[in-house]
Design a protein around this motif. Structure first.
Motif, PDB file in Angstrom:
ATOM      1  N   ILE B  36       0.855  -1.183   0.000  1.00  0.00           N
ATOM      2  CA  ILE B  36       0.000   0.000   0.000  1.00  0.00           C
ATOM      3  C   ILE B  36       0.897   1.241   0.000  1.00  0.00           C
ATOM      4  CG2 ILE B  36      -1.875   1.207   1.180  1.00  0.00           C
ATOM      5  CD1 ILE B  36      -2.354  -1.375   2.765  1.00  0.00           C
ATOM      6  N   GLN B 174       2.991  -4.213   3.278  1.00  0.00           N
ATOM      7  CA  GLN B 174       4.003  -3.163   3.333  1.00  0.00           C
ATOM      8  C   GLN B 174       3.298  -1.851   3.065  1.00  0.00           C
ATOM      9  OE1 GLN B 174       7.024  -4.487   0.491  1.00  0.00           O
ATOM     10  NE2 GLN B 174       8.295  -4.988   2.246  1.00  0.00           N
ATOM     11  N   LEU B 175       3.590  -0.876   3.896  1.00  0.00           N
ATOM     12  CA  LEU B 175       2.881   0.392   3.787  1.00  0.00           C
ATOM     13  C   LEU B 175       3.896   1.522   3.618  1.00  0.00           C
ATOM     14  CD1 LEU B 175       0.221   2.110   4.298  1.00  0.00           C
ATOM     15  CD2 LEU B 175       1.030   2.243   6.639  1.00  0.00           C
ATOM     16  N   ILE B 176       3.680   2.338   2.605  1.00  0.00           N
ATOM     17  CA  ILE B 176       4.532   3.517   2.436  1.00  0.00           C
ATOM     18  C   ILE B 176       3.662   4.753   2.559  1.00  0.00           C
ATOM     19  CG2 ILE B 176       6.025   4.806   0.887  1.00  0.00           C
ATOM     20  CD1 ILE B 176       6.940   2.284  -0.326  1.00  0.00           C
ATOM     21  N   ALA B 181       8.379   3.803   5.404  1.00  0.00           N
ATOM     22  CA  ALA B 181       7.844   2.486   5.084  1.00  0.00           C
ATOM     23  C   ALA B 181       7.740   1.632   6.338  1.00  0.00           C
ATOM     24  CB  ALA B 181       8.744   1.804   4.065  1.00  0.00           C
ATOM     25  N   ARG B 182       6.671   0.851   6.412  1.00  0.00           N
ATOM     26  CA  ARG B 182       6.520  -0.068   7.528  1.00  0.00           C
ATOM     27  C   ARG B 182       5.969  -1.392   7.014  1.00  0.00           C
ATOM     28  NH1 ARG B 182       2.876   2.390  11.911  1.00  0.00           N
ATOM     29  NH2 ARG B 182       1.987   3.430  10.108  1.00  0.00           N
TER      30      ARG B 182
END
Lengths: 416, 197
Positions: B36, B174-176, B181-182
């Motif tokens: 995402i 994965q989230l940016i 980023a996490r």
């Protein structure tokens, strides 16, 4: 009334009570200290890189790439060819790209080849940029910019000549090409402090006379000739990339990971850091568990001292009972005393922690590059204090119940 | 993945070019991947899931029932907000949704990304079935683009995905965002992703 009695009773046995409180205090300080170091280390690591969307290197593991490219821990499995680097730099998604070339050293410090763009784009601690404390960014082939720790440890100042060694901890030094310190960076609390930064071309220049790792005997290219040479790097160790838009990050990452000409790896620094925490998390938990056990041990020590005090206080208890105190009052008084001891111990622990932090902060920072923040006690510390007091109450129930059951007569009789 | 399969087809077909790069992505049944990226009001999502998670098989669909299952799955994957439910307050609408099954047969549309022209050339001339079986895996791939008028309200995502596809066990997210980023892991037992954690 009870408070006064309890306090007086504690004062009457100041030495044993003091030792008990000290033991609890030390254990609480240890417990909180471990947590401080843990969060401090985490924050320190997380603050080392910021504003970089992707890190590119040879295909290995994401944690490994992060460690060697950003933290200078360990070594690269492979280099990235200059052609691949150019290919990626030309992609439309790339906003900026900074090459990094590692592998040489100066004394105990690593030498990093990079471009001027490094100073523009490398960010730490939520977007802070590098700043020069003295001198300027290198603009000559043999100019270097050194980190704050390099300058203080080796006593360098601007314009000092330095010699760069080939390989890490190597005996052979690149004596032919004298480098010059052109600037010193301000302290950042990141591995940059312990890095000697030169240009990519300089890294090539160092290796002009070197083939397959050894200097060709009798051959030494004069500095002037080197300056005239084409010094395009052949390979880089890693590259930091910023993308045009976060929406393109995953597409670029996938394109690099599937790059057909060379096995490359692109990682999201934040995700790789999280992976790293996942690995060290087990050790952290173990450390925390051990320090929690120390607190438990201190509390059990307190229980033992209360038990032994019961004997010497037989008469005291009996007199209380004879004067009309009910067994429950005795129990309450013992538990209350224990809670006071635990509370004093926990508060002493917090005090010790802060004293320790004030003393250790600069030492830890210079020795490990680890900045331990001194914040006001958080809710967590309050919980720990309350927890220790509650645990103190619970462990003291055991001797207190024993006192509760002892009869008046038992205390009145003279035991031989 | 697709390119890789086509490369395998190619490599197997022409031994003279056998030194060509060969690589295959990791493929773990039960584990999907959702990327995402959020910028302003635009949310881009990319979803990968093994065929086994979505339709329960990864062989080449030939029977009518299997083909229908594939079509139904792709249709379901095209409505992301039913699978990954975001809070209503975020006011999200789907502006783009694509879903497809990545296997050897459906490679043509992806040629554009791929630099090796010759990998595509031999594509139609060889028995794909064999190679597909060799590789043995298929993957569903979906790309979404949402517009969320109130992106600040994107505090969590509920994975109705696990109810829709009973074979799926886990999604690695994965989230940016502008904050960096996490990564998260969302499992069947706790199908809610807390983005504010």
């Amino acid at each position: 009334m009870t408070l006064r009695l309890a306090l007086a009773s504690l004062f009457a046995r100041a030495l044993t009570v003091g030792m008990t409180i000290l033991a609890i205090g030390l254990s609480v300080a240890l417990f909180l200290g471990v947590e401080k170091v843990r969060t401090g280390a985490k924050a320190s690591f997380a603050d080392t890189i910021s504003g970089t969307d992707l890190i590119i290197g040879a295909r290995s593991g994401s944690v490994q790439l992060l460690l060697y490219s950003v933290f200078r821990i360990g070594n690269a499995t492979n280099n990235v060819t200059w052609e691949s680097y150019q290919d990626i730099a030309d992609r439309p998604e790339v906003d900026w790209i900074v090459p990094i070339s590692l592998g040489d050293s100066h004394r105990q410090f690593r030498v990093m080849g990079t471009t001027q763009a490094f100073f523009d784009h490398y960010k730490y601690r939520q977007g802070r940029a590098l700043a020069m404390s003295d001198g300027v960014i290198m603009d000559d082939l043999f100019d270097t910019v050194i980190g704050a720790d390099v300058a203080t440890t080796l006593g360098y100042s601007v314009d000092d000549p330095i010699v760069v060694a080939h390989g890490l901890a190597s005996f052979t030094e690149h004596k032919d090409q004298p480098f010059r310190v052109s600037g010193i960076l301000e302290k950042t609390g990141t591995p940059v402090d312990r890095t000697v930064i030169v240009s990519m071309e300089a890294i090539e220049a160092i290796h002009v006379d070197w083939q397959s790792g050894a200097q060709i005997p009798g051959q030494s290219t004069p500095v002037d000739v080197i300056r005239g040479m084409e010094l395009t790097p052949k390979a880089i160790t890693a590259a930091l990339v910023g993308v045009e838009s976060p929406l393109q990050t995953f597409a670029l990452q996938r394109a690099i990971n599937e790059y057909p000409e060379e096995p490359l790896l692109a990682i999201l620094p934040g995700v790789a850091l999280q992976e790293l925490w996942g690995i060290v998390g087990i050790a952290e938990t173990a450390l925390l568990a051990v320090s929690a056990m120390v607190v438990v041990t201190a509390l059990i020590g307190m229980m033992a001292t209360i038990f032994s005090s019961l004997n010497e206080r037989r008469r005291e208890m009996a007199i209380f009972r004879a004067m009309g105190a009910r067994p429950a009052t005795i129990l309450g008084m013992l538990v209350f005393e224990a809670m006071l001891m635990a509370a004093f111990g926990a508060l002493l622990g917090v005090a010790l922690l802060y004293a320790g932090l004030f003393i250790a902060q600069p030492i830890v920072d210079s020795a490990f590059g680890l900045w331990l923040p001194i914040d006001a006690p958080s809710l967590r510390e309050v919980y720990v204090i309350l927890g220790v007091v509650a645990a103190g109450a619970i462990v003291s129930m055991v001797p207190a119940l024993r006192a509760y059951r002892l009869s008046v007569a038992d205390g009145m009789m003279i035991k031989s | 993945m697709k390119q890789t399969l086509s490369l395998i087809a190619f490599v197997a077909a022409i031994p003279a070019f056998a030194q060509e790069t060969r690589q295959l992505d990791a493929h773990e049944h039960g584990v999907g991947m959702l990327d995402i990226a959020i910028e302003g009001t635009t949310v881009a999502m990319e979803f990968h899931a093994p065929g086994a998670d979505i339709v329960g098989f990864e062989f080449k669909a030939e029977s009518d029932a299997d083909l229908a299952a594939l079509d139904a799955a792709i249709a379901t994957l095209r409505s992301p907000l039913d699978l990954f439910v975001v809070p209503g307050a975020a006011d999200c609408t789907v502006t783009e949704a694509q879903a497809e099954l990545e296997s050897d047969e459906e490679n043509e549309d992806h040629g554009g990304e791929h630099k090796d022209d010759h990998a595509e050339d031999d594509h139609d001339d060889h028995g794909h079935e064999d190679h597909a079986e060799e590789a043995g895996h298929t993957e569903f791939h979906a790309e979404y683009r949402l517009t969320c008028d109130n992106p600040d309200a994107l505090s969590k995502i509920t994975f109705a995905y696990f109810e829709t596809f009973p074979n799926a066990q886990e999604v690695q997210v994965q989230l940016i965002t502008s904050a960096g980023a996490r990564a998260f892991e969302v499992e069947r037992d706790t199908p809610i992703l807390d983005l504010e954690r």
